[in-house]
Motif scaffolding. Structure first.
Motif, PDB file in Angstrom:
ATOM      1  N   VAL A  35       0.842  -1.189   0.000  1.00 10.89           N
ATOM      2  CA  VAL A  35       0.000   0.000   0.000  1.00 10.89           C
ATOM      3  C   VAL A  35       0.880   1.244   0.000  1.00 10.89           C
ATOM      4  O   VAL A  35       1.758   1.389   0.854  1.00 10.89           O
ATOM      5  CB  VAL A  35      -0.924   0.049   1.239  1.00 10.89           C
ATOM      6  CG1 VAL A  35      -1.816   1.292   1.184  1.00 10.89           C
ATOM      7  CG2 VAL A  35      -1.768  -1.212   1.339  1.00 10.89           C
TER       8      VAL A  35
ATOM      9  N   ASP B 172       0.638   5.104   0.785  1.00 12.89           N
ATOM     10  CA  ASP B 172      -0.296   5.891   1.586  1.00 12.89           C
ATOM     11  C   ASP B 172       0.355   7.226   1.920  1.00 12.89           C
ATOM     12  O   ASP B 172       1.430   7.262   2.525  1.00 12.89           O
ATOM     13  CB  ASP B 172      -0.623   5.125   2.871  1.00 12.89           C
ATOM     14  CG  ASP B 172      -1.663   5.798   3.757  1.00 12.89           C
ATOM     15  OD1 ASP B 172      -2.064   6.943   3.464  1.00 12.89           O
ATOM     16  OD2 ASP B 172      -2.064   5.171   4.756  1.00 12.89           O
TER      17      ASP B 172
ATOM     18  N   VAL C  33      -9.351   5.925  -1.461  1.00 11.42           N
ATOM     19  CA  VAL C  33      -8.674   4.676  -1.803  1.00 11.42           C
ATOM     20  C   VAL C  33      -8.756   4.500  -3.312  1.00 11.42           C
ATOM     21  O   VAL C  33      -9.849   4.492  -3.886  1.00 11.42           O
ATOM     22  CB  VAL C  33      -9.317   3.481  -1.082  1.00 11.42           C
ATOM     23  CG1 VAL C  33      -8.645   2.171  -1.499  1.00 11.42           C
ATOM     24  CG2 VAL C  33      -9.235   3.667   0.431  1.00 11.42           C
TER      25      VAL C  33
ATOM     26  N   ILE D 197      -4.642   6.711  -0.664  1.00 17.42           N
ATOM     27  CA  ILE D 197      -4.235   5.352  -0.283  1.00 17.42           C
ATOM     28  C   ILE D 197      -4.341   4.483  -1.527  1.00 17.42           C
ATOM     29  O   ILE D 197      -5.415   4.358  -2.124  1.00 17.42           O
ATOM     30  CB  ILE D 197      -5.144   4.817   0.840  1.00 17.42           C
ATOM     31  CG1 ILE D 197      -5.045   5.735   2.069  1.00 17.42           C
ATOM     32  CG2 ILE D 197      -4.779   3.382   1.200  1.00 17.42           C
ATOM     33  CD1 ILE D 197      -6.158   5.532   3.070  1.00 17.42           C
TER      34      ILE D 197
END
Length: 265
Positions: A7, A9, A19, A45
């Motif tokens: 991920v 972020d 997201v 994200i």
């Protein structure tokens, strides 16, 4: 069992969270320009799906439901109660499943070059050989060129001013591992999620490219018809990867749409 996904972020706990769910064949970097444009406005994200990119190869077919489970688990691990979703292609198949299962968790949703249909028989015949050939040889020759033509519209591919976009797409696809075939099978063999659309309550923007051969405009209209209050935005000279082919106009519109809502993370 949930996956420990890679991920990216940006991490700002005080900003609304979005997201971003990437396309098959691509990874979180397809949202680099969006992330830069959203700086100071959104926490971005960008997970990568199981069996793709930095997560390594899967050992079995990765279905859209498995991917949705992974994203819901990610939201729980990050302690995010409410987020926006921005999804491209297969990301849209996953996003609808997430939004239907947890409608209270999704503030606003944007679907780019996406739909929720199962692959129709005639396209199954064309796309199934991709997984077989990829498992044996990777992305080379005719398979490489087929995928590039799927990912970018005719206008973009033939525009000398966007030769760099075409070259990058071809290089990125050529670099993919043969092990991606498990993810390819999951997308090509996906089940329909049309029946889930009425359960989605998030305000939704559907962006459709008129030159999209993988997810044609009528499939986008089906999504709009199925989600109450959803909006369709058509781009006649864009193909499948609208945010890559026309980043300036698409990113501006997406950020404007998301700003109409307010996310509490």
């Amino acid at each position: 069992m949930s996956a420990d996904l890679f991920v990216a972020d940006t991490g700002e706990a005080d900003l609304p969270a979005v997201v971003c769910l990437h396309s098959l064949f691509l990874d979180h970097t397809m949202f680099d320009a969006f992330t830069q444009a959203a700086a100071g406005r959104l926490r971005v994200i960008r997970p990568e799906f199981r069996g793709q990119a930095r997560n390594g190869d899967a050992t079995e077919t990765v279905t859209m439901d498995i991917c949705a489970d992974d994203i819901l688990d990610l939201l729980a691990r990050l302690g995010l109660d409410r987020v926006h979703l921005v999804a491209q292609s297969m990301g849209g198949d996953v996003a609808v499943r997430v939004a239907a299962r947890r409608p209270e968790a999704i503030d606003r949703m944007v679907m780019l070059g996406s739909s929720v249909r199962a692959e129709p028989p005639e396209q199954l015949e064309a796309f199934r050989p991709i997984a077989e050939e990829v498992s044996r040889h990777g992305f080379v020759g005719d398979i490489l060129e087929m995928v590039v033509q799927i990912m970018l519209g005719e206008t973009c591919r033939n525009d000398p001013g966007r030769a760099d976009v075409l070259a990058k797409m071809r290089a990125d696809i050529a670099a993919l591992r043969p092990g991606l075939h498990h993810a390819v099978r999951g997308v090509v063999g996906r089940e329909s999620a049309v029946d889930l659309l009425p359960a989605v309550s998030a305000p939704t923007l559907v962006v459709s490219g008129g030159e999209d051969i993988a997810r044609p405009p009528e499939w986008s209209q089906e999504v709009v018809d199925g989600i109450a209050g959803a909006e369709l935005w058509s781009l006649p000279t864009a193909g499948h990867s609208v945010i890559i082919e026309q980043p300036d106009v698409v990113i501006e519109r997406v950020l404007s749409f998301l700003s109409e809502g307010q996310t509490v993370s």
